[in-house]
Design a protein around this motif. Structure first.
Motif, PDB file in Angstrom:
ATOM      1  N   LEU A  71       0.818  -1.218   0.000  1.00 27.00           N
ATOM      2  CA  LEU A  71       0.000   0.000   0.000  1.00 27.00           C
ATOM      3  C   LEU A  71       0.852   1.269   0.000  1.00 27.00           C
ATOM      4  O   LEU A  71       0.310   2.360  -0.126  1.00 27.00           O
ATOM      5  CB  LEU A  71      -0.919   0.024   1.231  1.00 27.00           C
ATOM      6  N   GLY A  96       3.448   2.311  -2.000  1.00 30.56           N
ATOM      7  CA  GLY A  96       4.055   2.853  -3.210  1.00 30.56           C
ATOM      8  C   GLY A  96       5.435   2.289  -3.485  1.00 30.56           C
ATOM      9  O   GLY A  96       5.944   1.411  -2.784  1.00 30.56           O
ATOM     10  N   GLU A 121       6.087   6.097  -7.615  1.00 28.72           N
ATOM     11  CA  GLU A 121       4.692   5.635  -7.627  1.00 28.72           C
ATOM     12  C   GLU A 121       4.089   5.844  -6.240  1.00 28.72           C
ATOM     13  O   GLU A 121       4.563   5.277  -5.260  1.00 28.72           O
ATOM     14  CB  GLU A 121       4.645   4.156  -7.987  1.00 28.72           C
ATOM     15  N   ASP A 131      -1.254   3.940  -1.948  1.00 24.78           N
ATOM     16  CA  ASP A 131      -2.714   3.918  -2.109  1.00 24.78           C
ATOM     17  C   ASP A 131      -3.330   4.709  -0.954  1.00 24.78           C
ATOM     18  O   ASP A 131      -3.638   4.157   0.106  1.00 24.78           O
ATOM     19  CB  ASP A 131      -3.211   2.474  -2.115  1.00 24.78           C
ATOM     20  N   ALA A 177      -6.735   3.562   0.491  1.00 24.51           N
ATOM     21  CA  ALA A 177      -6.615   2.332   1.282  1.00 24.51           C
ATOM     22  C   ALA A 177      -5.929   2.606   2.614  1.00 24.51           C
ATOM     23  O   ALA A 177      -6.281   2.006   3.642  1.00 24.51           O
ATOM     24  CB  ALA A 177      -5.841   1.281   0.493  1.00 24.51           C
ATOM     25  N   GLY A 198       1.413  10.570  -0.981  1.00 22.84           N
ATOM     26  CA  GLY A 198       1.644   9.170  -1.308  1.00 22.84           C
ATOM     27  C   GLY A 198       3.059   8.710  -1.042  1.00 22.84           C
ATOM     28  O   GLY A 198       3.447   7.632  -1.471  1.00 22.84           O
TER      29      GLY A 198
END
Length: 506
Positions: free
Chosen positions: A38, A40, A44, A47, A50, A75
């Motif tokens: 969750l 990353g 990236e 989440d 979540a 994130g």
């Protein structure tokens, strides 16, 4: 008490996700962490939806929260540097803190949010894409803009004008607007401290230097903290990846209602103690005080007054970087005396003092000239902490937290002493394997014989495993140590960090 703390880490790397959990276990506390999937991967983002659900799920069973604003709002730490979302969107995400505090007003809530770093290279792995073309120029612009602002030096003003002509205007504008957005988000957090949503807030200075736009932002935040008289609640100092360790330890002490320990620093050299570490903006001795103060303790002038003797290995003249192979000749100089320093450590151990060792001689690894001498005279099991990873701040904050947990169990035991010794020994053995065997030895061997950019992740990992298993067995055997190793992995598919999974880890 449930003896549980919820941690939302800055990303999914072992040092930011698992290390705080391992340190807290020495004090017989459990740190609940989200599944690493969750959180990353490099640029990236995690989440965030979540993770919000996860926080509400674990909230009823924990005594407090330690939350990364970078993860909550962007994130993750790296996404915070490249995120395209607007300020309003990010502040809206952070608004969950108020909802959390309103529902659980008696649960401690501590948060940390980095001042956006500015790296002085052309590597865009953790930066915006244009960093590969203008990274050094942007760093120089930042440095000289702030230097001129602080000193009025004409050479810096001329350099800024020159760089404005070299850096495309759209790139400079994008970079400055990204910085402004992150600063304004950080500024908004002070309101949450004022209205008691956030009990303790840390603004760590991620990879910094004497001058820079990031330093200017920290100065402005410091002025606002002073104006609002939030001195007891907001802390600003060099660091980043170790802050969760610091805040988890701080929260445990507050929940246990135990007096914070005092520290007596012992340096291997006076010149090195006064030198400024790479990626930081102040002398190492001041970083020591900053890390201890953020945790909740303070230094004393006599070893007899101290709960913990904090033995800091420093460079002779200037900190080197093992990863970059920089300034290596300025570390092991006559300006320090490792042998005498080790004798002092042995002396304090004979007096039954808690002694922890923080190695700041190099960035990105343990001092290879110091460690064999230390372990030749001192057994690892005698120490209350050890670390030597990444920046000076990372090392110092980690070792402060380790030693604090050992001291807690001495003052207010909740575990048998043999269990405490076993847990701290395993934690220090992990740091020795990561910080010394991998960072100081294996990583250098891999980089010398392998072009990371030219091989697959599988090839790189196999090379790392081969060399690490060989070196770790030799090291563990030599010093009579054991570590329940389950797996070896590269968390971000690069050699910068390693993951060492334990057999008892889920």
């Amino acid at each position: 008490m449930n003896r549980k703390i919820a941690l939302l880490p800055v990303d999914g790397r072992p040092v930011t996700r698992e290390l705080p959990k391992q340190i807290a276990s020495i004090g017989n506390w459990e740190v609940l962490i989200p599944h690493k999937d969750l959180l990353g991967f490099l640029k990236e983002p995690g989440d965030m939806a979540a993770l919000e659900k996860w926080m509400w799920k674990v909230a009823p069973e924990v005594d407090g929260f330690v939350l990364s604003i970078d993860m909550l709002g962007y994130g993750g730490l790296v996404p915070s540097r490249v995120c395209l979302d607007g300020k309003e969107t990010i502040i809206q995400r952070i608004g969950i803190l108020r909802a959390l505090k309103e529902k659980y007003p008696d649960k401690a809530l501590m948060a940390f949010s980095s001042t956006m770093r500015i790296s002085n290279n052309y590597v865009n792995e953790e930066e915006k894409e244009y960093w590969c073309d203008y990274g050094v120029e942007l760093w120089e612009y930042s440095y000289h803009f702030h230097r001129f602002e602080k000193t009025g030096h004409d050479d810096s003003n001329l350099r800024v004008r020159d760089l404005q002509n070299k850096i495309p205007s759209d790139i400079l504008e994008d970079y400055l607007s990204t910085r402004l957005k992150n600063y304004q988000v950080n500024e908004s957090l002070l309101e949450m401290v004022e209205d008691k949503t956030i009990d303790v807030l840390v603004f760590p200075q991620d990879d910094t230097s004497e001058y820079g736009l990031n330093i200017g932002e920290q100065e402005e935040l410091s002025d606002k903290v002073a104006h609002r008289e939030l001195f007891q609640n907001v802390f600003i100092y060099p660091g980043a990846d170790e802050v969760a360790n610091t805040l988890v330890a701080k929260m445990i002490y507050q929940l246990e209602q135990v007096d914070f320990p005092t520290f007596y620093p012992v340096y291997s050299g006076e010149t090195g103690a006064l030198s400024t570490a790479m990626y930081e903006d102040r002398p190492i001795c001041e970083s020591v005080k900053g890390q201890i103060h953020a945790f909740g303790g303070y230094t004393v002038d006599q070893a007899g007054e101290a709960d913990i003797v904090f033995a800091v290995n420093v460079p002779g003249k200037r900190q080197g970087d093992l990863a970059l192979q920089k300034f290596l000749g300025e570390v092991d100089t006559p300006h320090r005396n490792i042998g005498e320093w080790i004798k002092r450590i042995a002396h304090y151990l004979r007096q039954d003092k808690l002694v922890a060792v923080a190695d700041t001689a190099y960035a990105n690894g343990v001092d290879p000239r110091m460690l064999p001498r230390l372990l030749g005279e001192i057994e690892v099991s005698q120490l209350a902490g050890f670390g030597g990873w990444n920046t000076a701040g990372n090392t110092l904050g980690t070792v402060v937290a380790q030693a604090a947990m050992v001291h807690l169990q001495k003052k207010k035991p909740s575990l048998p002493q043999e269990e405490v010794k076993a847990r701290i020994l395993e934690e220090m053995t992990l740091r020795l394997l990561d910080d010394y065997v991998y960072q100081s030895i294996v990583r250098q061997q891999v980089r010398a014989g392998t072009d990371e950019s030219a091989v697959s992740h599988e090839e790189l990992l196999n090379r790392v495993k081969e060399l690490f298993l060989k070196e770790s067995v030799t090291f563990l055997t030599k010093y009579g140590l054991d570590f329940p190793l389950k797996e070896i992995y590269l968390p971000w598919k690069r050699t910068f960090e390693i993951g060492l999974g334990r057999r008892d880890e889920s």
